[in-house]
Design a protein around this motif. Structure first.
Motif, PDB file in Angstrom:
ATOM      1  N   ASP A 315       0.818  -1.219   0.000  1.00  0.00           N
ATOM      2  CA  ASP A 315       0.000   0.000   0.000  1.00  0.00           C
ATOM      3  C   ASP A 315       0.848   1.264   0.000  1.00  0.00           C
ATOM      4  OD1 ASP A 315      -2.652   0.610  -0.346  1.00  0.00           O
ATOM      5  OD2 ASP A 315      -3.043   1.000   1.771  1.00  0.00           O
ATOM      6  N   ILE A 316       1.996   1.177  -0.686  1.00  0.00           N
ATOM      7  CA  ILE A 316       2.872   2.330  -0.862  1.00  0.00           C
ATOM      8  C   ILE A 316       2.958   2.607  -2.354  1.00  0.00           C
ATOM      9  CG2 ILE A 316       5.210   3.246  -0.589  1.00  0.00           C
ATOM     10  CD1 ILE A 316       5.523   1.439   1.850  1.00  0.00           C
ATOM     11  N   PHE A 317       2.681   3.840  -2.743  1.00  0.00           N
ATOM     12  CA  PHE A 317       2.565   4.166  -4.154  1.00  0.00           C
ATOM     13  C   PHE A 317       3.678   5.099  -4.608  1.00  0.00           C
ATOM     14  CE2 PHE A 317      -1.518   2.821  -2.642  1.00  0.00           C
ATOM     15  CZ  PHE A 317      -1.959   1.969  -3.658  1.00  0.00           C
ATOM     16  N   ILE A 318       4.499   4.577  -5.538  1.00  0.00           N
ATOM     17  CA  ILE A 318       5.568   5.341  -6.159  1.00  0.00           C
ATOM     18  C   ILE A 318       5.396   5.182  -7.676  1.00  0.00           C
ATOM     19  CG2 ILE A 318       7.083   5.020  -4.174  1.00  0.00           C
ATOM     20  CD1 ILE A 318       8.611   2.908  -5.755  1.00  0.00           C
ATOM     21  N   SER A 319       6.357   5.661  -8.460  1.00  0.00           N
ATOM     22  CA  SER A 319       6.224   5.612  -9.907  1.00  0.00           C
ATOM     23  C   SER A 319       7.522   5.136 -10.532  1.00  0.00           C
ATOM     24  CB  SER A 319       5.856   7.010 -10.433  1.00  0.00           C
ATOM     25  OG  SER A 319       5.748   7.027 -11.832  1.00  0.00           O
ATOM     26  N   THR A 320       7.452   4.776 -11.812  1.00  0.00           N
ATOM     27  CA  THR A 320       8.703   4.492 -12.510  1.00  0.00           C
ATOM     28  C   THR A 320       9.355   5.831 -12.856  1.00  0.00           C
ATOM     29  OG1 THR A 320       7.359   4.150 -14.510  1.00  0.00           O
ATOM     30  CG2 THR A 320       8.214   2.195 -13.397  1.00  0.00           C
ATOM     31  N   THR A 321       8.853   6.529 -13.859  1.00  0.00           N
ATOM     32  CA  THR A 321       9.419   7.860 -14.145  1.00  0.00           C
ATOM     33  C   THR A 321       8.283   8.859 -14.122  1.00  0.00           C
ATOM     34  OG1 THR A 321       9.278   7.323 -16.513  1.00  0.00           O
ATOM     35  CG2 THR A 321      11.393   6.967 -15.436  1.00  0.00           C
ATOM     36  N   SER A 322       7.989   9.489 -15.255  1.00  0.00           N
ATOM     37  CA  SER A 322       6.872  10.425 -15.288  1.00  0.00           C
ATOM     38  C   SER A 322       5.576   9.661 -15.480  1.00  0.00           C
ATOM     39  CB  SER A 322       7.046  11.435 -16.422  1.00  0.00           C
ATOM     40  OG  SER A 322       6.917  10.798 -17.675  1.00  0.00           O
ATOM     41  N   ALA A 323       4.483  10.220 -14.966  1.00  0.00           N
ATOM     42  CA  ALA A 323       3.189   9.560 -15.089  1.00  0.00           C
ATOM     43  C   ALA A 323       2.786   9.394 -16.547  1.00  0.00           C
ATOM     44  CB  ALA A 323       2.122  10.374 -14.346  1.00  0.00           C
ATOM     45  N   CYS A 324       3.192  10.350 -17.403  1.00  0.00           N
ATOM     46  CA  CYS A 324       2.784  10.303 -18.807  1.00  0.00           C
ATOM     47  C   CYS A 324       3.461   9.188 -19.581  1.00  0.00           C
ATOM     48  CB  CYS A 324       3.077  11.644 -19.482  1.00  0.00           C
ATOM     49  SG  CYS A 324       2.065  12.993 -18.837  1.00  0.00           S
ATOM     50  N   SER A 325       4.576   8.653 -19.067  1.00  0.00           N
ATOM     51  CA  SER A 325       5.286   7.618 -19.811  1.00  0.00           C
ATOM     52  C   SER A 325       5.521   6.348 -19.013  1.00  0.00           C
ATOM     53  CB  SER A 325       6.639   8.173 -20.294  1.00  0.00           C
ATOM     54  OG  SER A 325       7.424   8.602 -19.199  1.00  0.00           O
ATOM     55  N   SER A 326       5.036   6.293 -17.769  1.00  0.00           N
ATOM     56  CA  SER A 326       5.349   5.165 -16.903  1.00  0.00           C
ATOM     57  C   SER A 326       4.765   3.840 -17.387  1.00  0.00           C
ATOM     58  CB  SER A 326       4.868   5.452 -15.475  1.00  0.00           C
ATOM     59  OG  SER A 326       3.475   5.642 -15.460  1.00  0.00           O
ATOM     60  N   LYS A 327       3.653   3.878 -18.131  1.00  0.00           N
ATOM     61  CA  LYS A 327       3.026   2.640 -18.598  1.00  0.00           C
ATOM     62  C   LYS A 327       3.664   2.093 -19.870  1.00  0.00           C
ATOM     63  CE  LYS A 327      -1.496   3.285 -16.438  1.00  0.00           C
ATOM     64  NZ  LYS A 327      -2.960   3.349 -16.655  1.00  0.00           N
ATOM     65  N   LYS A 328       4.621   2.815 -20.420  1.00  0.00           N
ATOM     66  CA  LYS A 328       5.243   2.378 -21.667  1.00  0.00           C
ATOM     67  C   LYS A 328       6.418   1.427 -21.445  1.00  0.00           C
ATOM     68  CE  LYS A 328       3.891   6.654 -24.003  1.00  0.00           C
ATOM     69  NZ  LYS A 328       4.361   7.888 -24.686  1.00  0.00           N
ATOM     70  N   ASN A 329       6.812   1.244 -20.170  1.00  0.00           N
ATOM     71  CA  ASN A 329       7.904   0.333 -19.821  1.00  0.00           C
ATOM     72  C   ASN A 329       9.199   0.669 -20.555  1.00  0.00           C
ATOM     73  OD1 ASN A 329       6.292  -1.157 -18.049  1.00  0.00           O
ATOM     74  ND2 ASN A 329       5.526  -2.451 -19.702  1.00  0.00           N
ATOM     75  N   ALA A 330       9.413   1.946 -20.821  1.00  0.00           N
ATOM     76  CA  ALA A 330      10.627   2.389 -21.489  1.00  0.00           C
ATOM     77  C   ALA A 330      11.517   3.111 -20.497  1.00  0.00           C
ATOM     78  CB  ALA A 330      10.280   3.313 -22.659  1.00  0.00           C
ATOM     79  N   ALA A 331      12.810   3.198 -20.855  1.00  0.00           N
ATOM     80  CA  ALA A 331      13.740   3.918 -19.993  1.00  0.00           C
ATOM     81  C   ALA A 331      13.351   5.389 -19.938  1.00  0.00           C
ATOM     82  CB  ALA A 331      15.159   3.769 -20.528  1.00  0.00           C
ATOM     83  N   ALA A 332      13.572   5.998 -18.785  1.00  0.00           N
ATOM     84  CA  ALA A 332      13.274   7.418 -18.634  1.00  0.00           C
ATOM     85  C   ALA A 332      14.085   8.217 -19.637  1.00  0.00           C
ATOM     86  CB  ALA A 332      13.599   7.862 -17.213  1.00  0.00           C
ATOM     87  N   GLY A 333      13.403   9.075 -20.392  1.00  0.00           N
ATOM     88  CA  GLY A 333      14.087   9.864 -21.409  1.00  0.00           C
ATOM     89  C   GLY A 333      15.175  10.735 -20.833  1.00  0.00           C
ATOM     90  N   THR A 334      14.962  11.239 -19.636  1.00  0.00           N
ATOM     91  CA  THR A 334      15.966  12.087 -18.989  1.00  0.00           C
ATOM     92  C   THR A 334      17.235  11.294 -18.714  1.00  0.00           C
ATOM     93  OG1 THR A 334      14.277  13.490 -17.979  1.00  0.00           O
ATOM     94  CG2 THR A 334      16.468  13.504 -16.966  1.00  0.00           C
ATOM     95  N   LEU A 335      17.081  10.071 -18.225  1.00  0.00           N
ATOM     96  CA  LEU A 335      18.253   9.248 -17.919  1.00  0.00           C
ATOM     97  C   LEU A 335      19.012   8.894 -19.185  1.00  0.00           C
ATOM     98  CD1 LEU A 335      16.761   6.914 -15.155  1.00  0.00           C
ATOM     99  CD2 LEU A 335      18.222   8.924 -14.865  1.00  0.00           C
ATOM    100  N   VAL A 336      18.299   8.637 -20.261  1.00  0.00           N
ATOM    101  CA  VAL A 336      18.954   8.366 -21.540  1.00  0.00           C
ATOM    102  C   VAL A 336      19.758   9.590 -21.977  1.00  0.00           C
ATOM    103  CG1 VAL A 336      18.568   7.895 -23.991  1.00  0.00           C
ATOM    104  CG2 VAL A 336      17.230   6.675 -22.270  1.00  0.00           C
ATOM    105  N   ALA A 337      19.164  10.777 -21.827  1.00  0.00           N
ATOM    106  CA  ALA A 337      19.863  12.016 -22.187  1.00  0.00           C
ATOM    107  C   ALA A 337      21.073  12.251 -21.294  1.00  0.00           C
ATOM    108  CB  ALA A 337      18.898  13.198 -22.091  1.00  0.00           C
ATOM    109  N   MET A 338      21.040  11.709 -20.071  1.00  0.00           N
ATOM    110  CA  MET A 338      22.155  11.826 -19.139  1.00  0.00           C
ATOM    111  C   MET A 338      23.222  10.765 -19.395  1.00  0.00           C
ATOM    112  SD  MET A 338      19.810  12.569 -15.737  1.00  0.00           S
ATOM    113  CE  MET A 338      21.083  12.110 -14.540  1.00  0.00           C
ATOM    114  N   ASN A 339      23.028   9.987 -20.468  1.00  0.00           N
ATOM    115  CA  ASN A 339      23.955   8.920 -20.869  1.00  0.00           C
ATOM    116  C   ASN A 339      24.030   7.783 -19.860  1.00  0.00           C
ATOM    117  OD1 ASN A 339      24.798  10.020 -23.395  1.00  0.00           O
ATOM    118  ND2 ASN A 339      26.091  11.477 -22.288  1.00  0.00           N
ATOM    119  N   VAL A 340      22.905   7.552 -19.164  1.00  0.00           N
ATOM    120  CA  VAL A 340      22.808   6.383 -18.293  1.00  0.00           C
ATOM    121  C   VAL A 340      22.517   5.166 -19.169  1.00  0.00           C
ATOM    122  CG1 VAL A 340      21.490   5.304 -16.422  1.00  0.00           C
ATOM    123  CG2 VAL A 340      21.998   7.762 -16.356  1.00  0.00           C
ATOM    124  N   ALA A 341      23.238   4.080 -18.953  1.00  0.00           N
ATOM    125  CA  ALA A 341      23.042   2.864 -19.742  1.00  0.00           C
ATOM    126  C   ALA A 341      21.588   2.416 -19.679  1.00  0.00           C
ATOM    127  CB  ALA A 341      23.954   1.756 -19.232  1.00  0.00           C
TER     128      ALA A 341
END
Length: 381
Positions: A315-341
């Motif tokens: 019963d603890i609610f957090i998110s993957t990345t942004s709410a608008c893209s969290s259901k797409k199961n893709a890497a966070a665009g910001t992290l990709v831009a930060m050159n995170v693998a």
């Protein structure tokens, strides 16, 4: 229930809901109507506009109401692009913008505009020197968010404002949706910022209400044509109850905001200090240079959605990345831009705290985290 997903949306404040209900039930007139009920509605509409302007330190005529951040971003980017098309066709946005900005910029490319994406450093902050090199004679618009929605990086709006000080032909837009109550208004609404966008549901206001700030003399081609509302810039019958409630929400959000920021920052620091003790945890958000409310981290070898659902079982609610893209199961665009693998980026989960949270919730979260971490450590090896 523990709700640590406040960057996705916040619960409407009871006082704000009360305002919304009262206006909905007691003020039935359309502000465009000529009779006394319409006049009453118009007075409330303009009083709300003045209150918001006063809170933000701008003029009432610089405040326009929309349906939210996405409409606001679309309106500013498209409105500026088509307004200034005779003078240039080049637009610069940062590589870590919200989809409302990025996807709009991509659409504008199909309309003949040229778009460059300014790179960011390892912390997700815009590289000012790289952005400066992208500017050319045809540049008509630069759009950079105030606070990144995925990792919480505070963008150098003041430095960007200084960079653009001697370039008055370039419009400067700031997506400030994640900024209210997280950083001071003066940090993102500088005198050089021409346009800014806000969304009420990010600061305990109602959903479906947004604000576009358009400084005096700055022109926008309307997205919506019709009855000529909002000084003929955004036609549609005004959501009066939502607007009045948004004015109340903004006033409450900016009341004791320094105290609230300190409270949230203290909770974030406690969580950070615990997470650092675990070898497989990677922190994508830090203390310095980041908003006090957002903490994004990953557990090596474990996809973010697995962690999100593991906490949900408690019963603890957090998110993957942004709410608008969290259901797409893709890497966070910001992290990709930060050159995170990519493999590490897909492990990211985001906590977004609020002053309505408390240390008891933080301790409960950490207790559950330690349990989940041990279980996932066995599975991930």
């Amino acid at each position: 229930m523990i709700y640590f997903d406040n960057s996705a949306t916040t619960a409407i404040d009871p006082q704000v809901l009360r305002t919304f209900t009262e206006v909905s039930t007691k003020i039935m007139g359309n502000p465009s109507s000529l009779h006394s009920l319409g006049t009453t509605a118009t007075r409330l509409l303009e009083a709300s506009r003045r209150q918001i302007a006063e809170l933000l330190g701008i003029k009432a005529e610089e405040v326009y109401f929309t349906s939210g951040g996405t409409e606001g971003d679309n309106w500013v980017l498209k409105g500026v692009a088509f307004e200034k098309r005779p003078y240039g066709n080049h637009i610069i946005v940062s590589s870590v913008e919200h989809p409302a900005v990025k996807n709009t910029a991509e659409w504008l490319k199909t309309q003949g505009f040229e778009v460059d994406y300014a790179p960011v450093d390892a912390q997700g902050a815009v590289d000012l020197e790289a952005l400066k090199k992208l500017i050319r004679a045809e540049t008509i618009l630069i759009s950079v968010m105030a606070v990144n929605n995925e990792v919480g990086t505070i963008q150098p709006i003041a430095a960007l404002s200084e960079l653009l000080k001697d370039k008055p032909t370039i419009s400067f837009h700031v997506d400030a949706v994640q900024a209210i109550g997280k950083i001071p208004v003066a940090d993102w609404l500088t005198s050089r910022v021409d346009f800014a966008t806000l969304s009420a549901h990010k600061f305990h206001g109602p959903r479906g209400v947004g604000i576009v700030i358009a400084k005096s003399g700055k022109r926008l081609v309307p997205l919506l044509h019709g009855g000529g509302q909002e000084h003929n810039r955004r036609s549609t019958t005004e959501n009066l109850a939502g607007i009045a409630a948004t004015a109340k929400a903004l006033r409450l959000a900016l009341t004791d905001e320094a105290f609230k920021r300190e409270k949230v920052a203290a909770m974030k620091e406690v969580i950070q200090n615990e997470l650092k003790k675990h070898d497989k945890v990677v922190l994508f958000s830090q203390k310095e240079g980041f908003a006090p409310n957002i903490l994004t981290f990953g557990i090596r070898g474990v996809r973010g959605e697995v962690v999100v659902h593991a906490f949900e079982q408690h019963d603890i609610f957090i998110s993957t990345t942004s709410a608008c893209s969290s259901k797409k199961n893709a890497a966070a665009g910001t992290l990709v831009a930060m050159n995170v693998a990519n493999k590490l980026a897909t492990s990211a989960v985001r906590l977004s705290l609020d002053s309505t949270n408390n240390m008891a919730e933080v301790e409960q979260f950490l207790t559950v985290f330690r349990q989940i971490y041990q279980e996932l450590e066995k599975v991930s090896g």
